[in-house]
Design an enzyme around this catalytic site. Sequence first.
Site, PDB file in Angstrom:
ATOM      1  N   LYS A  49      38.566  30.668  31.230  1.00 33.05           N
ATOM      2  CA  LYS A  49      38.658  31.323  32.527  1.00 33.05           C
ATOM      3  C   LYS A  49      37.281  31.846  32.908  1.00 33.05           C
ATOM      4  O   LYS A  49      36.503  32.268  32.043  1.00 33.05           O
ATOM      5  CB  LYS A  49      39.644  32.500  32.482  1.00 33.05           C
ATOM      6  CG  LYS A  49      39.695  33.315  33.764  1.00 33.05           C
ATOM      7  CD  LYS A  49      40.576  34.549  33.647  1.00 33.05           C
ATOM      8  CE  LYS A  49      40.524  35.363  34.942  1.00 33.05           C
ATOM      9  NZ  LYS A  49      41.372  36.582  34.873  1.00 33.05           N
ATOM     10  N   GLU A 106      42.356  48.679  40.027  1.00 31.83           N
ATOM     11  CA  GLU A 106      42.349  48.369  38.591  1.00 31.83           C
ATOM     12  C   GLU A 106      41.711  49.482  37.762  1.00 31.83           C
ATOM     13  O   GLU A 106      40.543  49.832  37.958  1.00 31.83           O
ATOM     14  CB  GLU A 106      41.590  47.065  38.361  1.00 31.83           C
ATOM     15  CG  GLU A 106      41.680  46.556  36.940  1.00 31.83           C
ATOM     16  CD  GLU A 106      41.110  45.145  36.810  1.00 31.83           C
ATOM     17  OE1 GLU A 106      40.750  44.774  35.674  1.00 31.83           O
ATOM     18  OE2 GLU A 106      41.028  44.435  37.824  1.00 31.83           O
TER      19      GLU A 106
END
Length: 475
Positions: free
Chosen positions: A226, A276
């Site tokens: 990723k 976040e």
Amino acid sequence: MTVEARIGASLYSPAMSEARWELAGKVSRVLSGAAQPVSGTEQRVVRVAVSVEETDPLSWLRDQTLYPRTYWLGRDGAEISAVGVADLLAGEPLEGPASFQKRLGLLNGSEDPKVRYYGGLRFDPSVEPDETWRSFGAYRFVLPRFELHRDGDASELVCNLVLPLDAERGAEILARIEDLSTPRDTGEDRYSLPSPVSRTDSPGWSGWKVNVERSLEDFSEGRLGKVVLARRADFGFDGDLDATRIMEGLRDATPGCFRFCVEPEEGVSFVGASPERLFRREERTIVSEAVAGTRPRGASEADDEALREELLGSEKDRAEHSYVLRSIRQTLGPLCEELEFDEGLSEMKLARGRHLVSKIRGTLREGVTDAEILEALHPTPAVGGQPKDAALGRIREMEPFDRGWYAGPVGWIGAKGAEFAVGIRSGLVRGSTLQLFSGAGIVAGSVPECEWAEIEQKIGDFTRMFGFAPGNRPR
């Protein structure tokens, strides 16, 4: 005329003038009782606070002339604006977060949990910042000279003193208290945000498409699992921007997020509203979150539910989330005596978006520092990639701009705890320009057009303030 008399003669609201008079008196008494500096004297922080009438921290911050300026609003609803410097910890590239932990000695002698350094770090501290990020440094943490706190209906005005050093600066500090401005409610607000007159994307559509396709090749050949690629959208306006006004818009539009503004010098501000959390520490208890995958909110209840089910059932988004969760578990494991995490996936529902989220909770081993936690956790695969070093290498190669503090840790460190958000959904304000940063997690199966559209949706909290919805078409 005495400081107290000049404050009382000011044109500000009587209640706030009394509060400043009271603060000046308390500070004067603390300073007069402080020992003069001598060789080997241990420094300590004394936090002097007085209650004030309820005051909007952003309005108060806007009227101050002392720099640097800081704003923080956590998920717990406690709001703080701060100006000036009682102590500053700043570093250069290659030092890394461990260097500032050695310099937080003032916190060791403070038992007050409200004594906090506010600041953050670059996304990639090993890289020299470009000119736009120069004033932020590799890391920068400020113990403010003055703070205004609002928590529910309670507000207080604070002066932080570093003793015995500040015993020699009494006249200067008292004069600064006199200069603290107080917003007055005039019953109307004629300010309007400037209008955008230009936009430039870096990379543009063709460069973005190439970067995503190169990443897909990396996945197929086993070099990466990723990578999070970011874009920067540069907006030019027909007048200078006021960072506190932008923060007012973000505060109203982004419930449930961490809102922040770091202004190291006049006219340059890093602003954002991040959903976040990197971590929160209370004594030895630590909480973190694995966040990944994105969908917008629906226009109707049926659309909203369909988008929720689409996200929860997306194989691509679940794979992206698993990278983040696995990495945080592996990273925190060696630092903790105990570690537990959510077995299933949950939805983080925001005003205009939603994400997949899992919570991680643990008990830190004795002696683990906040710098060790930061160095271990940052960057998570949610903003970097997996494997970490290979992903960071690709980001350095492919992104044609300096991320600066975008996607880096932003928050505070105190004697008994710390809290950091990930500095995403953020922008850099410089005069009449606003650089917006946002990224998308690229994994096997990612489609360039969809990832471009996701970034457009993520910068929507900013762009809506200026009168237009985010676009979805590549350009």
